[in-house]
Write a protein that holds these residues in place. Structure first.
Motif, PDB file in Angstrom:
ATOM      1  N   ASN A  79       0.893  -1.149   0.000  1.00 23.05           N
ATOM      2  CA  ASN A  79       0.000   0.000   0.000  1.00 23.05           C
ATOM      3  C   ASN A  79       0.933   1.200   0.000  1.00 23.05           C
ATOM      4  OD1 ASN A  79      -1.683   2.149   0.470  1.00 23.05           O
ATOM      5  ND2 ASN A  79      -2.899   1.113   2.035  1.00 23.05           N
ATOM      6  N   THR A  84       1.717   6.039  -4.479  1.00 23.11           N
ATOM      7  CA  THR A  84       1.069   5.301  -5.564  1.00 23.11           C
ATOM      8  C   THR A  84       0.942   6.161  -6.807  1.00 23.11           C
ATOM      9  OG1 THR A  84      -0.218   4.013  -3.982  1.00 23.11           O
ATOM     10  CG2 THR A  84      -1.113   4.182  -6.222  1.00 23.11           C
ATOM     11  N   GLU A 103      -0.909  -5.051  -5.017  1.00 24.42           N
ATOM     12  CA  GLU A 103      -1.146  -3.683  -4.553  1.00 24.42           C
ATOM     13  C   GLU A 103      -2.466  -3.654  -3.792  1.00 24.42           C
ATOM     14  OE1 GLU A 103      -1.776   0.759  -6.556  1.00 24.42           O
ATOM     15  OE2 GLU A 103      -1.656  -1.012  -7.834  1.00 24.42           O
ATOM     16  N   HIS A 105      -5.206  -0.978  -1.455  1.00 25.35           N
ATOM     17  CA  HIS A 105      -5.618   0.340  -0.969  1.00 25.35           C
ATOM     18  C   HIS A 105      -6.875   0.175  -0.126  1.00 25.35           C
ATOM     19  CE1 HIS A 105      -2.761   2.484  -3.401  1.00 25.35           C
ATOM     20  NE2 HIS A 105      -3.072   1.670  -4.401  1.00 25.35           N
ATOM     21  N   SER A 119      -2.243   4.994 -10.916  1.00 27.61           N
ATOM     22  CA  SER A 119      -1.344   4.252 -10.035  1.00 27.61           C
ATOM     23  C   SER A 119      -0.132   3.786 -10.825  1.00 27.61           C
ATOM     24  CB  SER A 119      -2.052   3.042  -9.420  1.00 27.61           C
ATOM     25  OG  SER A 119      -1.102   2.220  -8.761  1.00 27.61           O
ATOM     26  N   SER A 122       0.499   0.024  -9.960  1.00 27.93           N
ATOM     27  CA  SER A 122      -0.277  -0.993 -10.684  1.00 27.93           C
ATOM     28  C   SER A 122       0.470  -1.549 -11.886  1.00 27.93           C
ATOM     29  CB  SER A 122      -1.613  -0.418 -11.149  1.00 27.93           C
ATOM     30  OG  SER A 122      -2.446  -0.134 -10.056  1.00 27.93           O
ATOM     31  N   ALA A 125       2.344  -4.433 -10.549  1.00 26.81           N
ATOM     32  CA  ALA A 125       1.616  -5.378  -9.693  1.00 26.81           C
ATOM     33  C   ALA A 125       0.962  -6.494 -10.497  1.00 26.81           C
ATOM     34  CB  ALA A 125       0.558  -4.634  -8.883  1.00 26.81           C
ATOM     35  N   VAL A 128      -4.462  -5.950  -8.043  1.00 27.23           N
ATOM     36  CA  VAL A 128      -4.775  -4.724  -7.313  1.00 27.23           C
ATOM     37  C   VAL A 128      -6.081  -4.946  -6.558  1.00 27.23           C
ATOM     38  CG1 VAL A 128      -5.285  -2.259  -7.489  1.00 27.23           C
ATOM     39  CG2 VAL A 128      -3.670  -3.318  -9.101  1.00 27.23           C
ATOM     40  N   CYS A 130      -8.627  -2.784  -4.064  1.00 28.84           N
ATOM     41  CA  CYS A 130      -8.905  -1.474  -3.475  1.00 28.84           C
ATOM     42  C   CYS A 130     -10.367  -1.385  -3.068  1.00 28.84           C
ATOM     43  CB  CYS A 130      -8.522  -0.342  -4.430  1.00 28.84           C
ATOM     44  SG  CYS A 130      -9.409  -0.266  -5.972  1.00 28.84           S
TER      45      CYS A 130
END
Length: 153
Positions: A79, A84, A103, A105, A119, A122, A125, A128, A130
């Protein structure tokens, strides 16, 4: 026995996350970073992961931490908070790590201010997560465990 058993994973947290629980609780919730650390360690144990949990407000420290993880860990949950959306250098360190990255959030960055919708992280990653609050870390570690278990299949 899970193939991820004994895998070392880094959970890295960026700037201002040390203020969780008191910083804009209407956005980020009341859960503290210490509580998230406990949640991550418990989740890690359930998946046979050895969790190294860190937080820094300093971009260079985060980059050093990611570079170290690339040499000594099997995966990263990150995070990056405000970095980011701003740190190409952190993105580059993640891309160079050569290990699975998830990732995470706390909020849904796509429903926030326009500048938060981009991001750099991202790009490096594998997944992700979030908008799931503190539970996002559970989801991230669970998915990282899955990635590690299926890495060579």
């Amino acid at each position: 026995m899970s193939r991820a058993t004994g895998a070392r994973v880094l959970v890295v947290n960026g700037p201002n996350l040390n203020l969780l629980g008191r910083r804009e609780p209407e956005l980020y919730g009341a859960t503290t970073l210490d509580e998230i650390e406990t949640l991550c360690r418990t989740t890690g144990e359930e998946h046979g992961l050895l969790v190294d949990f860190r937080q820094s407000n300093h971009e260079g420290v985060l980059i050093d931490t990611v570079q170290e993880a690339g040499r000594h860990a099997h995966g990263i949950v990150i995070n990056a908070a405000g970095y980011t959306h701003t740190s190409v250098a952190l993105r580059d360190a993640l891309a160079a790590a050569g290990i699975p990255i998830v990732e995470v959030h706390l909020t849904n960055i796509h429903r926030r201010e326009a500048y938060r919708r981009t991001s750099f992280v991202s790009e490096a990653a594998d997944a992700v997560i979030c908008g799931a609050g503190a539970h996002g870390y559970v989801l991230a570690l669970t998915h990282l465990s899955h990635l590690l278990e299926n890495k060579d299949r």
